[in-house]
Design an enzyme around this catalytic site. Structure first.
Site, mmCIF file in Angstrom:
data_model
loop_
_atom_site.group_PDB
_atom_site.id
_atom_site.type_symbol
_atom_site.label_atom_id
_atom_site.label_comp_id
_atom_site.label_asym_id
_atom_site.label_seq_id
_atom_site.Cartn_x
_atom_site.Cartn_y
_atom_site.Cartn_z
ATOM 1 N N GLU A 121 -5.410 3.368 9.172
ATOM 2 C CA GLU A 121 -5.415 4.833 9.047
ATOM 3 C C GLU A 121 -6.816 5.344 8.694
ATOM 4 O O GLU A 121 -7.202 6.447 9.075
ATOM 5 C CB GLU A 121 -4.348 5.273 8.034
ATOM 6 N N HIS A 130 -8.433 -0.004 6.393
ATOM 7 C CA HIS A 130 -7.037 0.170 6.830
ATOM 8 C C HIS A 130 -7.023 0.947 8.148
ATOM 9 O O HIS A 130 -7.874 1.813 8.380
ATOM 10 C CB HIS A 130 -6.243 0.921 5.759
ATOM 11 N N LYS A 168 0.109 4.251 0.333
ATOM 12 C CA LYS A 168 -0.463 5.337 1.149
ATOM 13 C C LYS A 168 -0.531 6.642 0.331
ATOM 14 O O LYS A 168 -0.840 6.588 -0.852
ATOM 15 C CB LYS A 168 0.320 5.487 2.454
ATOM 16 N N GLY A 202 3.794 1.746 10.572
ATOM 17 C CA GLY A 202 4.297 3.090 10.300
ATOM 18 C C GLY A 202 5.566 3.461 11.054
ATOM 19 O O GLY A 202 6.171 2.630 11.736
ATOM 20 N N ASN A 237 0.898 -1.150 0.000
ATOM 21 C CA ASN A 237 0.000 0.000 0.000
ATOM 22 C C ASN A 237 0.939 1.202 0.000
ATOM 23 O O ASN A 237 1.744 1.356 0.915
ATOM 24 C CB ASN A 237 -0.831 -0.098 1.290
ATOM 25 N N SER A 255 5.353 -2.679 9.693
ATOM 26 C CA SER A 255 6.807 -2.618 9.819
ATOM 27 C C SER A 255 7.522 -3.885 9.343
ATOM 28 O O SER A 255 8.533 -4.284 9.924
ATOM 29 C CB SER A 255 7.205 -2.296 11.264
ATOM 30 N N GLU A 278 -3.201 -6.242 10.673
ATOM 31 C CA GLU A 278 -2.231 -5.166 10.853
ATOM 32 C C GLU A 278 -2.440 -4.539 12.230
ATOM 33 O O GLU A 278 -3.297 -3.646 12.388
ATOM 34 C CB GLU A 278 -2.421 -4.100 9.770
#
Ligand code: 13P
Length: 260
Positions: A101, A99, A13, A177, A11, A217, A171
């Site tokens: 985020e 996701h 982002k 991140g 992804n 990560s 995730e």
């Protein structure tokens, strides 16, 4: 029958421009074309504005293309949203839903994710549903409850015979991140067992076919360990995959680790 394929995806982002995405997808296709896709699937999920051209720069036999989000209706008064018809028009094979985020920065709810998952399947898209617990939820021992709750709510309208177009990314929010904390394979393995159990409850015999990926990560130091994590079917990567040379390296490391 359990999922037999190994998946690697990224992804991007809110990072790559159209030009950057074009060269990223064409380089990736070129670097990985020798790898048989019989038991390996590669996917890239770039920004909306890059999708049309990314579709023209990829080889669809080598690379699946996805969107990072989607509205849950075909059309309507939803300023700022993109519909499944628009994603189909630019060649998307899949759409990511939920996701971390989206859930935690843009405050999307399970109710929204449920509608998006339903809408994606209604339009023939593969739906990559992301789930994961926050650090606080982990610390109070609620990680498994949260995963089960997200799966139950987000997949509540999906029939077992539709499970073939669901992919799951586990995730953990605390591992994703620049501020992400390292995860252990044992921890991932335990959570994956819980996810698999819930998928089998929801989809019966077809539950084992749904691929489960780990994201958060993933990098050159932990990819081999994570690739060997029992129960996992793929890795979903952010930062470490955004350079095509390094992503190709990660793919080869993971595939080699799987075949040991
Ligand atoms: P990082 O690999 O950069 O932690 O991002 C993971 C992710 O969010 C993939 O969707």
């Amino acid at each position: 029958m359990a999922c037999k394929k190994w998946y690697m995806g990224t992804n991007t982002k809110m990072y790559k421009t159209i030009a950057e995405t074009n060269s990223f997808v064409s380089d990736l296709c070129q670097y990985t074309e020798d790898l048989s896709r019989d038991a390996f699937e590669l996917f890239v999920i770039p920004s909306y504005t890059t999708l049309d051209q990314a579709n023209r720069h990829r080889n669809p036999d080598l690379l699946k293309l996805g969107a990072q989000n989607m509205g849950w209706e075909e059309k309507g008064q939803y300023t700022g949203e993109i519909s499944p018809l628009m994603l189909q028009e630019v060649g998307c094979d899949l759409v990511m839903v939920g996701h971390s985020e989206r859930r935690h920065v843009f405050l999307e709810t399970d109710e929204m994710e449920r509608k998006k998952v339903r809408c994606a399947l209604d339009h023939g898209l593969i739906c990559l549903l992301c789930i994961g617990e926050t650090e606080q939820e982990k610390n109070v021992g609620k990680a498994d409850d949260i995963l089960i709750q997200q799966l139950s709510e987000d997949l509540s309208e999906i029939k077992p015979e539709e499970a073939g177009r669901i992919w799951i990314a586990y995730e953990p929010v605390w591992a994703i991140g620049v501020n992400g904390k390292p995860v252990t394979c044992d921890y991932v393995e335990e959570r994956v067992k819980v996810i698999r159990h819930k998928l089998s409850e929801l989809f019966h015999d077809l539950g084992p076919d749904v691929p489960i990926f780990y994201g958060g990560s993933v990098n050159n130091n932990n990819a081999i360990d994570l690739a060997q994590c029992p129960g996992l079917n793929g890795l979903f990567i952010g930062r470490s995959a955004w350079n095509a040379v390094n992503f190709n390296q990660l793919i080869r490391m993971a595939l080699a680790a799987r075949s040991v």
